[in-house]
Design an enzyme around this catalytic site. Structure first.
Site, PDB file in Angstrom:
ATOM      1  N   GLU A   1      10.459  26.853  14.037  1.00  0.00           N
ATOM      2  CA  GLU A   1      11.150  26.328  15.231  1.00  0.00           C
ATOM      3  C   GLU A   1      12.056  27.347  15.924  1.00  0.00           C
ATOM      4  O   GLU A   1      13.216  27.085  16.237  1.00  0.00           O
ATOM      5  CB  GLU A   1      11.951  25.076  14.843  1.00  0.00           C
TER       6      GLU A   1
ATOM      7  N   GLU B   1       2.873  19.094   9.419  1.00  0.00           N
ATOM      8  CA  GLU B   1       3.839  17.999   9.230  1.00  0.00           C
ATOM      9  C   GLU B   1       3.371  16.739   9.973  1.00  0.00           C
ATOM     10  O   GLU B   1       4.133  16.056  10.612  1.00  0.00           O
ATOM     11  CB  GLU B   1       5.225  18.427   9.728  1.00  0.00           C
TER      12      GLU B   1
HETATM   13  O1  G3I Z   1      22.158  18.066   1.349  1.00  0.00           O
HETATM   14  C1  G3I Z   1      21.567  17.723   0.106  1.00  0.00           C
HETATM   15  C2  G3I Z   1      21.666  18.886  -0.851  1.00  0.00           C
HETATM   16  O2  G3I Z   1      23.033  19.144  -1.151  1.00  0.00           O
HETATM   17  C3  G3I Z   1      20.919  18.550  -2.108  1.00  0.00           C
HETATM   18  O3  G3I Z   1      20.917  19.688  -2.978  1.00  0.00           O
HETATM   19  C4  G3I Z   1      19.505  18.196  -1.771  1.00  0.00           C
HETATM   20  C5  G3I Z   1      18.759  17.753  -3.026  1.00  0.00           C
HETATM   21  O4  G3I Z   1      17.417  17.445  -2.660  1.00  0.00           O
HETATM   22  O5  G3I Z   1      19.487  17.109  -0.842  1.00  0.00           O
HETATM   23  C6  G3I Z   1      20.111  17.426   0.368  1.00  0.00           C
HETATM   24  O6  G3I Z   1      19.956  16.269   1.158  1.00  0.00           O
HETATM   25  C7  G3I Z   1      19.157  16.266   2.243  1.00  0.00           C
HETATM   26  C8  G3I Z   1      17.697  16.693   2.018  1.00  0.00           C
HETATM   27  O7  G3I Z   1      16.909  16.448   3.221  1.00  0.00           O
HETATM   28  C9  G3I Z   1      17.092  15.926   0.858  1.00  0.00           C
HETATM   29  O8  G3I Z   1      15.709  16.024   0.867  1.00  0.00           O
HETATM   30  C10 G3I Z   1      19.682  17.140   3.376  1.00  0.00           C
HETATM   31  O9  G3I Z   1      21.055  16.846   3.595  1.00  0.00           O
HETATM   32  C11 G3I Z   1      18.852  16.808   4.644  1.00  0.00           C
HETATM   33  O10 G3I Z   1      19.292  17.590   5.748  1.00  0.00           O
HETATM   34  C12 G3I Z   1      17.397  17.147   4.383  1.00  0.00           C
HETATM   35  O11 G3I Z   1      16.661  16.720   5.526  1.00  0.00           O
HETATM   36  C13 G3I Z   1      15.384  17.343   5.692  1.00  0.00           C
HETATM   37  C14 G3I Z   1      15.391  18.059   7.051  1.00  0.00           C
HETATM   38  O12 G3I Z   1      14.092  18.611   7.336  1.00  0.00           O
HETATM   39  C15 G3I Z   1      16.409  19.185   7.096  1.00  0.00           C
HETATM   40  O13 G3I Z   1      16.098  20.128   6.096  1.00  0.00           O
HETATM   41  C16 G3I Z   1      14.316  16.244   5.704  1.00  0.00           C
HETATM   42  O14 G3I Z   1      14.210  15.678   4.400  1.00  0.00           O
HETATM   43  C17 G3I Z   1      12.962  16.806   6.131  1.00  0.00           C
HETATM   44  O15 G3I Z   1      12.007  15.759   6.307  1.00  0.00           O
HETATM   45  C18 G3I Z   1      13.090  17.568   7.461  1.00  0.00           C
HETATM   46  O16 G3I Z   1      11.848  18.161   7.709  1.00  0.00           O
HETATM   47  C19 G3I Z   1      11.759  18.898   8.945  1.00  0.00           C
HETATM   48  C20 G3I Z   1      10.965  20.162   8.679  1.00  0.00           C
HETATM   49  O17 G3I Z   1      11.595  20.933   7.666  1.00  0.00           O
HETATM   50  C21 G3I Z   1      10.802  20.960   9.969  1.00  0.00           C
HETATM   51  N1  G3I Z   1      10.182  20.131  11.004  1.00  0.00           N
HETATM   52  C22 G3I Z   1      10.906  18.881  11.280  1.00  0.00           C
HETATM   53  C23 G3I Z   1      11.006  18.063   9.992  1.00  0.00           C
HETATM   54  C24 G3I Z   1      11.651  16.706  10.244  1.00  0.00           C
HETATM   55  O18 G3I Z   1      12.967  16.867  10.674  1.00  0.00           O
END
Ligand code: G3I
Length: 388
Positions: A158, A285
């Site tokens: 992105e 995705e």
């Molecule tokens: O923040 C905790 C972290 O401290 C902990 O260690 C971890 C343990 O698994 O969990 C974390 O929690 C959340 C994580 O998902 C858990 O899976 C994060 O806060 C949260 O931000 C994260 O969200 C993910 C997001 O990307 C940001 O990385 C979503 O699951 C995921 O579906 C989403 O995927 C993105 C793709 O990477 C890029 N394209 C868009 C897509 C959807 O937004």
């Protein structure tokens, strides 16, 4: 109890699906007759699903459908190098170990992104040179750890503006920056480095795979790459990189699509455009939301309306038809579709529920882990669908 019930139901439905798809029509023979997506598509490309910590047991009934996985979070910078020089692969290795034990390929997602970025990376006072070195160190450290356990990587994710305007296309200023790169666990790479951060990430990954002797592929990954103006921006960026001898092997079309906001023709035009560059394409995705992206929805549904389920199925059917068609060389020197990954396993675990704060039903299996019309739409090419 619910999980056990789900598992039992899921296994029954998977078995039923297998019997109906393969049972009496003879199918195309081979193990594709077991009704599992990975085997129905074994002559085309790997079929993957995104998983995350804590869901492997929940989806033990459905994960046999897939021969590839991506991690929703665990291989991102914030998880793998949370503080400078301190790599931590505990979360990611739990999933990669499971994948290997279960015969699944792993897509590496992702090395450099503006999100899931620890604050130390672009902290106040960081210079462009230091930022680029941090990219090199991170890329090398992660590729050294995983080796060929991840067969391909989303090297940069992105980097293009959310939806570039024509004037941005004309000026070449079509990269993500400013407000579009802001937020918690976010950083504005472009403001500090221009598009050199993208080039440096791919150079670092190419150098690392050569030094480490890794046969892995390097992808640029983004959403909206089916939209003409963003496709043009992506093509401009890729053509510039390729002209400078920077190794890019493929384009990851995230393929987060929306009911009512989608053109099958433009989707195919994009697949043609990226493969005509000689690059492979993966849908990395894939999910199809039941609301239009414009978000101007007349109502919030309590369950998936049958009419929308049918349209969603037709969209999935058309997308997979195109993917099958472009999974073989379609033009001298052109790349091909080399994989399709769903962004989730079933409708009880979609990122969309938290993204928009409303229930969505974007995947191939419903909340009870049963195949949906969408599943039938992408498997009936093979033989009689479950319905018969
Ligand atoms: O923040 C905790 C972290 O401290 C902990 O260690 C971890 C343990 O698994 O969990 C974390 O929690 C959340 C994580 O998902 C858990 O899976 C994060 O806060 C949260 O931000 C994260 O969200 C993910 C997001 O990307 C940001 O990385 C979503 O699951 C995921 O579906 C989403 O995927 C993105 C793709 O990477 C890029 N394209 C868009 C897509 C959807 O937004």
């Amino acid at each position: 109890m619910k999980r056990i019930f789900k598992t039992a139901v899921g296994i029954v439905f998977t078995a039923a699906c297998a019997m109906s798809v393969c049972g009496c029509n003879g199918g195309n023979g081979g193990d594709a007759d077991d009704g599992l997506l990975k085997n129905i598509y074994k002559d085309y490309f790997p079929v993957g699903a995104a998983v995350k910590t804590g869901v492997l047991d929940l989806y033990e009934d459905l994960l046999p459908h897939f021969n590839s996985v991506s991690t929703e979070y665990e291989m991102k910078w914030a998880a793998t190098q949370p503080s400078e020089g301190a790599f931590n692969f505990d979360l990611s290795d739990n999933i990669v170990d499971w994948a290997e034990q279960n015969g699944k390929m792993v897509r590496g997602h992702c090395l450099v992104w503006y999100k899931a970025l620890p604050s130390w990376v672009l902290r106040e006072g960081t210079t462009k040179e230091v930022a680029l070195q941090r990219i090199r160190d991170h890329v090398y450290g992660v590729l050294e750890h995983f080796g060929e356990r991840a067969y391909c990587w989303d090297v940069v994710n992105e980097a293009l503006a959310d939806l570039p305007k024509q004037y941005q296309l004309d000026s070449g200023e079509f990269y993500r920056t400013g407000a579009e790169a802001a937020g918690v666990e976010c950083g504005d790479w472009y403001a500090l480095c221009g598009n050199d951060f993208i080039k440096e990430a791919f150079r670092a990954a190419d150098d690392a795979r050569k030094e480490l002797g890794l046969d892995i592929q390097l992808y640029y990954n983004d959403y909206g790459l089916n939209i003409p103006v963003k496709r043009e921006a992506c093509l401009k960026m890729l053509e510039e990189m390729l002209s400078e001898g920077i190794a890019v092997d493929g384009v990851g079309m995230q393929a987060h699509y929306y009911y009512g906001d989608f053109s099958m023709k433009e989707f195919e035009n994009s697949v043609k455009a990226y493969t005509e560059l000689g690059l492979d394409v993966q849908l990395t995705e894939l999910d199809i939301a039941v609301y239009p992206y414009s978000n101007s929805v007349p109502e919030i549904y309590a369950e998936l309306p049958e009419t929308i389920a049918q349209i969603q199925a037709a969209m999935y059917g058309g997308i997979f038809d195109i993917c099958r068609r472009y999974s073989a060389p379609w033009k001298e020197g052109a790349g091909t579709i080399t994989g399709v990954t769903m962004w989730g396993v079933a409708d009880d675990g979609t990122h969309l529920d938290s993204a928009f704060g409303r229930k969505d039903w974007p995947l191939l299996f419903d909340e009870e882990h049963r195949p949906k019309l969408a599943f039938d739409a992408i498997t009936e090419f093979y033989g009689k669908s479950r319905k018969q």
